[in-house]
Design a protein around this motif. Structure first.
Motif, PDB file in Angstrom:
ATOM      1  N   THR A 261     -33.099 -39.623  13.375  1.00  0.00           N
ATOM      2  CA  THR A 261     -33.693 -40.493  12.354  1.00  0.00           C
ATOM      3  C   THR A 261     -33.455 -39.907  10.971  1.00  0.00           C
ATOM      4  O   THR A 261     -33.093 -40.633  10.025  1.00  0.00           O
ATOM      5  N   ILE A 262     -33.648 -38.597  10.853  1.00  0.00           N
ATOM      6  CA  ILE A 262     -33.363 -37.930   9.575  1.00  0.00           C
ATOM      7  C   ILE A 262     -31.905 -38.143   9.195  1.00  0.00           C
ATOM      8  O   ILE A 262     -31.582 -38.484   8.056  1.00  0.00           O
ATOM      9  N   TYR A 263     -31.008 -37.963  10.157  1.00  0.00           N
ATOM     10  CA  TYR A 263     -29.574 -38.142   9.910  1.00  0.00           C
ATOM     11  C   TYR A 263     -29.271 -39.573   9.462  1.00  0.00           C
ATOM     12  O   TYR A 263     -28.478 -39.796   8.539  1.00  0.00           O
ATOM     13  N   ALA A 264     -29.898 -40.545  10.119  1.00  0.00           N
ATOM     14  CA  ALA A 264     -29.597 -41.953   9.843  1.00  0.00           C
ATOM     15  C   ALA A 264     -30.050 -42.390   8.456  1.00  0.00           C
ATOM     16  O   ALA A 264     -29.562 -43.402   7.932  1.00  0.00           O
TER      17      ALA A 264
ATOM     18  N   ARG B  90     -28.555 -51.336  12.890  1.00  0.00           N
ATOM     19  CA  ARG B  90     -29.971 -51.025  13.036  1.00  0.00           C
ATOM     20  C   ARG B  90     -30.170 -49.546  13.331  1.00  0.00           C
ATOM     21  O   ARG B  90     -29.289 -48.885  13.861  1.00  0.00           O
ATOM     22  N   SER B  91     -31.359 -49.039  13.003  1.00  0.00           N
ATOM     23  CA  SER B  91     -31.667 -47.633  13.262  1.00  0.00           C
ATOM     24  C   SER B  91     -33.157 -47.415  13.122  1.00  0.00           C
ATOM     25  O   SER B  91     -33.876 -48.225  12.519  1.00  0.00           O
ATOM     26  N   THR B  92     -33.632 -46.291  13.659  1.00  0.00           N
ATOM     27  CA  THR B  92     -35.037 -45.937  13.478  1.00  0.00           C
ATOM     28  C   THR B  92     -35.306 -45.562  12.018  1.00  0.00           C
ATOM     29  O   THR B  92     -36.441 -45.683  11.558  1.00  0.00           O
ATOM     30  N   ALA B  93     -34.276 -45.119  11.298  1.00  0.00           N
ATOM     31  CA  ALA B  93     -34.473 -44.828   9.879  1.00  0.00           C
ATOM     32  C   ALA B  93     -34.880 -46.094   9.135  1.00  0.00           C
ATOM     33  O   ALA B  93     -35.811 -46.088   8.311  1.00  0.00           O
ATOM     34  N   ARG B  94     -34.191 -47.182   9.412  1.00  0.00           N
ATOM     35  CA  ARG B  94     -34.540 -48.456   8.774  1.00  0.00           C
ATOM     36  C   ARG B  94     -35.865 -48.985   9.306  1.00  0.00           C
ATOM     37  O   ARG B  94     -36.656 -49.570   8.563  1.00  0.00           O
ATOM     38  N   LEU B  95     -36.118 -48.778  10.599  1.00  0.00           N
ATOM     39  CA  LEU B  95     -37.353 -49.261  11.216  1.00  0.00           C
ATOM     40  C   LEU B  95     -38.575 -48.523  10.666  1.00  0.00           C
ATOM     41  O   LEU B  95     -39.586 -49.141  10.309  1.00  0.00           O
ATOM     42  N   PHE B  96     -38.479 -47.189  10.580  1.00  0.00           N
ATOM     43  CA  PHE B  96     -39.631 -46.395  10.144  1.00  0.00           C
ATOM     44  C   PHE B  96     -39.830 -46.476   8.633  1.00  0.00           C
ATOM     45  O   PHE B  96     -40.961 -46.468   8.162  1.00  0.00           O
ATOM     46  N   GLY B  97     -38.724 -46.508   7.886  1.00  0.00           N
ATOM     47  CA  GLY B  97     -38.804 -46.619   6.431  1.00  0.00           C
ATOM     48  C   GLY B  97     -39.680 -45.554   5.803  1.00  0.00           C
ATOM     49  O   GLY B  97     -39.535 -44.354   6.074  1.00  0.00           O
ATOM     50  N   ASP B  98     -40.601 -45.975   4.969  1.00  0.00           N
ATOM     51  CA  ASP B  98     -41.475 -45.039   4.255  1.00  0.00           C
ATOM     52  C   ASP B  98     -42.468 -44.339   5.176  1.00  0.00           C
ATOM     53  O   ASP B  98     -43.143 -43.388   4.750  1.00  0.00           O
ATOM     54  N   ASN B  99     -42.596 -44.797   6.409  1.00  0.00           N
ATOM     55  CA  ASN B  99     -43.498 -44.157   7.379  1.00  0.00           C
ATOM     56  C   ASN B  99     -42.777 -43.112   8.228  1.00  0.00           C
ATOM     57  O   ASN B  99     -43.320 -42.658   9.242  1.00  0.00           O
ATOM     58  N   THR B 100     -41.581 -42.719   7.817  1.00  0.00           N
ATOM     59  CA  THR B 100     -40.773 -41.801   8.622  1.00  0.00           C
ATOM     60  C   THR B 100     -41.500 -40.485   8.894  1.00  0.00           C
ATOM     61  O   THR B 100     -41.455 -39.971  10.023  1.00  0.00           O
ATOM     62  N   LYS B 101     -42.153 -39.923   7.914  1.00  0.00           N
ATOM     63  CA  LYS B 101     -42.826 -38.634   8.128  1.00  0.00           C
ATOM     64  C   LYS B 101     -43.910 -38.734   9.195  1.00  0.00           C
ATOM     65  O   LYS B 101     -44.083 -37.815  10.007  1.00  0.00           O
ATOM     66  N   MET B 102     -44.646 -39.841   9.188  1.00  0.00           N
ATOM     67  CA  MET B 102     -45.674 -40.030  10.206  1.00  0.00           C
ATOM     68  C   MET B 102     -45.041 -40.123  11.598  1.00  0.00           C
ATOM     69  O   MET B 102     -45.523 -39.508  12.561  1.00  0.00           O
TER      70      MET B 102
ATOM     71  N   LEU C 184     -38.823 -33.223   3.748  1.00  0.00           N
ATOM     72  CA  LEU C 184     -37.951 -34.395   3.833  1.00  0.00           C
ATOM     73  C   LEU C 184     -38.130 -35.355   2.660  1.00  0.00           C
ATOM     74  O   LEU C 184     -39.237 -35.766   2.333  1.00  0.00           O
ATOM     75  N   ASP C 185     -37.002 -35.709   2.057  1.00  0.00           N
ATOM     76  CA  ASP C 185     -36.938 -36.787   1.072  1.00  0.00           C
ATOM     77  C   ASP C 185     -35.946 -37.807   1.620  1.00  0.00           C
ATOM     78  O   ASP C 185     -34.744 -37.581   1.607  1.00  0.00           O
ATOM     79  N   ILE C 186     -36.449 -38.909   2.137  1.00  0.00           N
ATOM     80  CA  ILE C 186     -35.589 -39.859   2.840  1.00  0.00           C
ATOM     81  C   ILE C 186     -34.582 -40.541   1.921  1.00  0.00           C
ATOM     82  O   ILE C 186     -33.644 -41.193   2.400  1.00  0.00           O
ATOM     83  N   ASN C 187     -34.737 -40.373   0.615  1.00  0.00           N
ATOM     84  CA  ASN C 187     -33.803 -40.975  -0.337  1.00  0.00           C
ATOM     85  C   ASN C 187     -32.798 -39.965  -0.903  1.00  0.00           C
ATOM     86  O   ASN C 187     -32.091 -40.258  -1.863  1.00  0.00           O
TER      87      ASN C 187
END
Length: 327
Positions: A216-219, A232-244, A288-291
């Motif tokens: 997910t981090i990679y994506a 599609r990916s879990t990165a897009r699915l989780f979005g801003d809730n990725t850390k949780m 982690l900074d997803i951006n």
């Protein structure tokens, strides 16, 4: 060499290190094949290898007795070498196959359009031949194992075959990747015992959760391009809730690993590796900074350290069993 590969120029792919040995040692005609197999990016085979080595170490140290010689408590070096060769070969075969399936998508994504197929450095026929050669190396490795482990290893190919298409139909392609990349958690135990028992199953489940987390981090590197092309990916699915989500995934992985260790009756000393790995995972989540694509790649690669910590913890537990009567 800083040249990034294109249809007009042969160089490294966009996200590969320019100073890697591939570009210093191999002749230029081999560069595209090395890039298909990702020899210039070893993190993939490293992450594929760790569940194999964990399972081998867990099986070797399982159900120990104080009178066991040290060598019987440690994974056989021959098996570790075979798993290493198999991980490099099958990761390369899987990546080449994935590139064949994803050529149309890779051509639309900034980070991947310099890969050998979209850049026109190899033909699809050449890539398929390369897949077969690498798969044959993997088969040669598999044939060194027992009659239970051989068909078990072959069974993983069904998951590998469908994985490239999952990003087109589900938001959870990382789960399918986890099923494939964690298969070694079953293999090491099967090679030792000729069976699959509860410790191996829990190690497998834990590894799946770990894979979903780090991939997910990679994506997150590609989420903007993925949205444009419909990947599609879990990165897009989780979005801003990725850390949780990562907290739950990594936490669940550690719990499963601990249950596997307890089921195999390995010494509590082995938990030191899990604790250290847990601290590393927590650090990933905090930082982690997803951006920030560069940081996402760096944190993803740091999971190789998680692999080392868990493996060395298991080795330390086995050594403790041998040392304890001497203390």
């Amino acid at each position: 060499m800083e040249t990034v590969q294109s249809k007009a120029i042969q160089g490294r792919v966009a996200d590969a290190p320019s100073g890697h040995w591939v570009y210093r040692v191999l002749p230029r005609w081999l560069w595209p094949y090395a890039q298909l197999a990702r020899w210039d990016r070893p993190i993939g085979w490293q992450l594929l290898l760790w569940p194999c080595w964990w399972s081998a170490a867990l099986a070797a140290g399982a159900y120990p007795r104080a009178t066991d010689p040290l060598l019987t408590l440690l994974p056989a070096p021959w098996y570790l070498l075979l798993f290493f060769i198999g991980a490099v070969a099958m990761r390369g075969a899987g990546c080449t196959y994935n590139d064949l399936a994803d050529e149309d998508i890779d051509n639309q994504v900034e980070r991947t359009r310099s890969r050998p197929l979209p850049a026109g450095k190899v033909t699809r026929r050449q890539a398929w031949i390369f897949v077969i050669i690498q798969a044959l190396v993997g088969l040669a490795v598999l044939l060194q194992f027992n009659s239970f482990a051989i068909p078990l290893g072959i069974a993983s190919l069904a998951i590998v075959a469908v994985y490239p298409f999952m990003k087109r139909i589900t938001n959870w392609p990382q789960f399918v990747l986890g099923l494939a990349f964690s298969w070694g958690a079953l293999m090491g135990w099967a090679v030792e015992f000729g069976d699959i028992d509860d410790p191996a199953i829990m190690l497998y489940i834990g590894s799946i959760l770990w894979v979903i987390g780090y991939d997910t981090i990679y994506a997150h590197q590609d989420k903007e391009d993925d949205a444009i092309v419909g990947v599609r990916s879990t990165a897009r699915l989780f979005g801003d809730n990725t850390k949780m989500w990562l907290s739950g995934l990594y936490g669940g992985a550690l719990i499963c690993f601990a249950i596997a260790f307890a089921s195999a009756q390995v010494p509590i000393v082995a938990l030191a590796g899990l604790i250290a790995a847990g601290a590393h995972m927590a650090r990933q989540i905090i930082r982690l900074d997803i951006n920030n694509p560069d940081q996402c790649l760096k944190l993803f690669k740091s999971n190789n350290q998680v692999g080392w910590l868990i493996f060395l913890g298991l080795i330390g537990g086995s050594v403790w069993i041998w040392l304890k009567p001497l203390v």
